[in-house]
Each structure stands twice: as structure tokens, then as C-alpha cells.
Design an enzyme around this catalytic site. Structure first.
Site, PDB file in Angstrom:
ATOM      1  N   ASP A  42      36.632  25.705 -35.829  1.00 55.30           N
ATOM      2  CA  ASP A  42      37.730  27.092 -37.100  1.00 55.30           C
ATOM      3  C   ASP A  42      36.959  27.885 -37.221  1.00 55.30           C
ATOM      4  OD1 ASP A  42      40.694  26.395 -35.862  1.00 55.30           O
ATOM      5  OD2 ASP A  42      39.697  24.111 -36.413  1.00 55.30           O
ATOM      6  N   ASP A 182      47.640  24.943 -30.962  1.00 55.01           N
ATOM      7  CA  ASP A 182      47.000  24.756 -32.279  1.00 55.01           C
ATOM      8  C   ASP A 182      47.601  24.442 -33.400  1.00 55.01           C
ATOM      9  OD1 ASP A 182      45.250  24.074 -33.861  1.00 55.01           O
ATOM     10  OD2 ASP A 182      43.728  25.721 -34.101  1.00 55.01           O
TER      11      ASP A 182
HETATM   12  C1  DX5 Z   1      43.789  26.104 -38.900  1.00 60.99           C
HETATM   13  C2  DX5 Z   1      43.066  25.734 -37.690  1.00 60.99           C
HETATM   14  C3  DX5 Z   1      43.473  24.522 -36.892  1.00 60.99           C
HETATM   15  C4  DX5 Z   1      43.469  22.870 -37.550  1.00 60.99           C
HETATM   16  C5  DX5 Z   1      45.049  22.140 -36.866  1.00 60.99           C
HETATM   17  O1  DX5 Z   1      44.553  27.378 -38.677  1.00 60.99           O
HETATM   18  O2  DX5 Z   1      43.119  26.461 -36.589  1.00 60.99           O
HETATM   19  O3  DX5 Z   1      43.045  24.227 -35.672  1.00 60.99           O
HETATM   20  O4  DX5 Z   1      42.364  22.351 -37.893  1.00 60.99           O
HETATM   21  O5  DX5 Z   1      44.455  20.744 -37.647  1.00 60.99           O
HETATM   22  P1  DX5 Z   1      45.949  20.132 -37.327  1.00 60.99           P
HETATM   23  O6  DX5 Z   1      45.897  19.318 -36.039  1.00 60.99           O
HETATM   24  O7  DX5 Z   1      46.464  19.250 -38.376  1.00 60.99           O
HETATM   25  O8  DX5 Z   1      47.077  21.724 -37.587  1.00 60.99           O
HETATM   26 ZN    ZN Z   2      41.848  26.179 -34.583  1.00 59.52          ZN
END
Ligand code: DX5
Ligand code: ZN
Length: 225
Positions: A42, A182
Site C-alpha cells: 500500500d 481490500d
Molecule cells: C488501507 C489499505 C489496506 C489495509 C487493509 O487502505 O488499502 O490494504 O492494509 O488492512 P485490513 O485488512 O486490516 O483492513
Molecule cells: Zn490496499
């Protein structure tokens, strides 16, 4: 290689944003040993999303160890000017770049720019964005990413209404385009996310928030078996 060559029908993608960066390399090795092959990376610019996250410097350190084991790095660009970063990401070991439809005027040109650098291309969209508009923008892309949280931070809850949006997206994109999800994916909802039509399931805190990362990864995979 193209996305269809990388993806084993369905992938749980560890989101490295949620990792403990003091032991990032070790954690990646544990997940590679557990079978993970598609890693989600990310990139936030502090503008399209509030936080600055990680970028090419970190990518360069980890991409070789992932590639050596046959894995790939799937970059999620939460930035205002995605094309500006493509060349540096390609040089740093990115395999694909997913940009937000909210940030570009001509998605087809952005997809072409990614492909021109040998990168896979994805189109992401926020919970407030029209699904049909996003699906149209993803025409010709390798993946369409339906956010199930407001982008920016790991550890948020999967939003109400996201399953319906995933199913709508899955009904609109073509065969060559994977539906990715996501945000807030966990042991309890992973099966419904899959059943709604997602095949690339990103998981941050559901993996890195646990003591035993390989076990957390495998449990998510097994929930789809
Ligand atoms: C946040 C990112 C995600 C994040 C997901 O905007 O795009 O990829 O790391 O984390 P979780 O699975 O904890 O929601
Ligand atoms: Zn992400």
C-alpha cells in the site's frame, strides 16, 4: 507474466502495510513458507489518503525475496498522481499497479501506461464511487479493486453494503478481470466475500494482527476450501 499466470484461482494477499516493519523480511519469509505468493503493498501519499505509508525504498528491499520464491508484489496506489510513480515502482520490483479511478481522467491511458512498463494494471474505487462507473473504467485491466473500507488505514471494519457492491462488480467486469477486495476481510467474512465474487482477497490485520502469521494466513485460505 500476466495476472492470470500468477493467480491460483483465488488468492489471500497479505497486506504488508499491517506488518511489523522492524521484522518485515522475516514476516514475509514466514508467509512465503505458508504458501502466500501475492503480496499487497500500500502506497499512500498523505494527500489522496491522510497517511504517508511506504514506497519504492521499502519495495526494493523486499521484492527480490518475493520474486525468488515465485511471488509477486501487487501495489495499491492511494495517491493523487499515480502515473508519476509507475516507472520508479517498475524499477523497484513492482509487478502490478492499481490506481484509484477517483484520481484520473483517462483510465484507459493509465492502464496503457502501466502496461507499457511491463506492469499489470488494476483499477480501485472507494465506497462512495459508483460501481458501474468503476467497472467501465476497469475495462482492459487485470483487476478491479472494490474497497470495503475508506482507504488509508489497516484495522478498520468491513463496511455494510460492501458485499452487494462486490457482487455488482463481479457481474459487470469481463472474464479476464479479477475482482479484488481490500479492507476488513477476516476469518468471519472471508467466505462471504469470496461467494460474492471476489478472487483476490487482501488481508492486513487479520494476518499481521495475529501472533502466528502462517496460521492466520492458512486459516483464511482454508475458509475458502
Ligand atoms: C488501507 C489499505 C489496506 C489495509 C487493509 O487502505 O488499502 O490494504 O492494509 O488492512 P485490513 O485488512 O486490516 O483492513
Ligand atoms: Zn490496499
Amino acid at each position: 507474466m500476466a495476472w492470470r499466470d500468477w493467480v491460483r484461482t483465488v488468492e489471500i494477499e497479505p497486506s504488508l502495510y499491517a506488518a511489523d516493519f522492524a521484522s518485515l523480511g522475516e514476516q514475509i519469509v514466514h508467509l512465503l513458507n505458508a504458501g502466500a505468493r501475492v503480496f499487497h503493498f500500500d502506497i499512500g501519499d498523505g494527500h489522496f489518503v491522510p497517511p504517508v505509508t511506504v514506497g519504492p525504498v521499502v519495495l526494493r528491499s523486499i521484492a527480490p525475496m518475493i520474486h525468488d520464491r515465485g511471488g509477486v508484489v501487487d501495489c495499491h496506489l492511494m495517491v493523487d498522481d499515480p502515473v508519476h510513480h509507475f516507472a520508479e515502482l517498475a524499477e523497484s520490483g513492482a509487478d502490478s499497479v492499481t490506481f484509484h479511478v477517483e484520481t484520473v481522467d483517462d483510465p484507459a491511458a493509465v492502464i496503457a501506461a502501466a502496461r507499457g512498463l511491463g506492469l499489470g494494471a488494476g483499477v480501485a474505487f472507494n465506497p462512495g464511487t459508483d460501481v458501474a462507473q468503476a467497472a467501465a473504467a476497469a475495462e482492459g485491466a487485470d483487476l478491479a479493486l472494490c474497497m470495503s473500507i475508506e482507504p488509508g488505514y489497516s484495522g478498520q471494519e468491513f463496511m455494510d453494503g460492501a458485499l452487494e457492491r462486490i457482487a455488482e462488480l463481479a457481474g459487470l467486469v469481463g472474464d479476464g478481470c479479477y475482482v479484488q477486495v481490500d479492507g476488513g476481510v477476516n476469518q468471519e467474512n472471508v467466505r462471504s466475500v469470496y461467494d460474492a465474487g471476489a478472487r483476490l482477497l487482501v488481508a492486513g490485520s487479520a494476518i499481521f494482527g495475529r501472533e502466528d502469521l502462517p496460521r492466520a494466513y492458512r486459516r483464511l485460505v482454508q475458509a475458502l476450501a
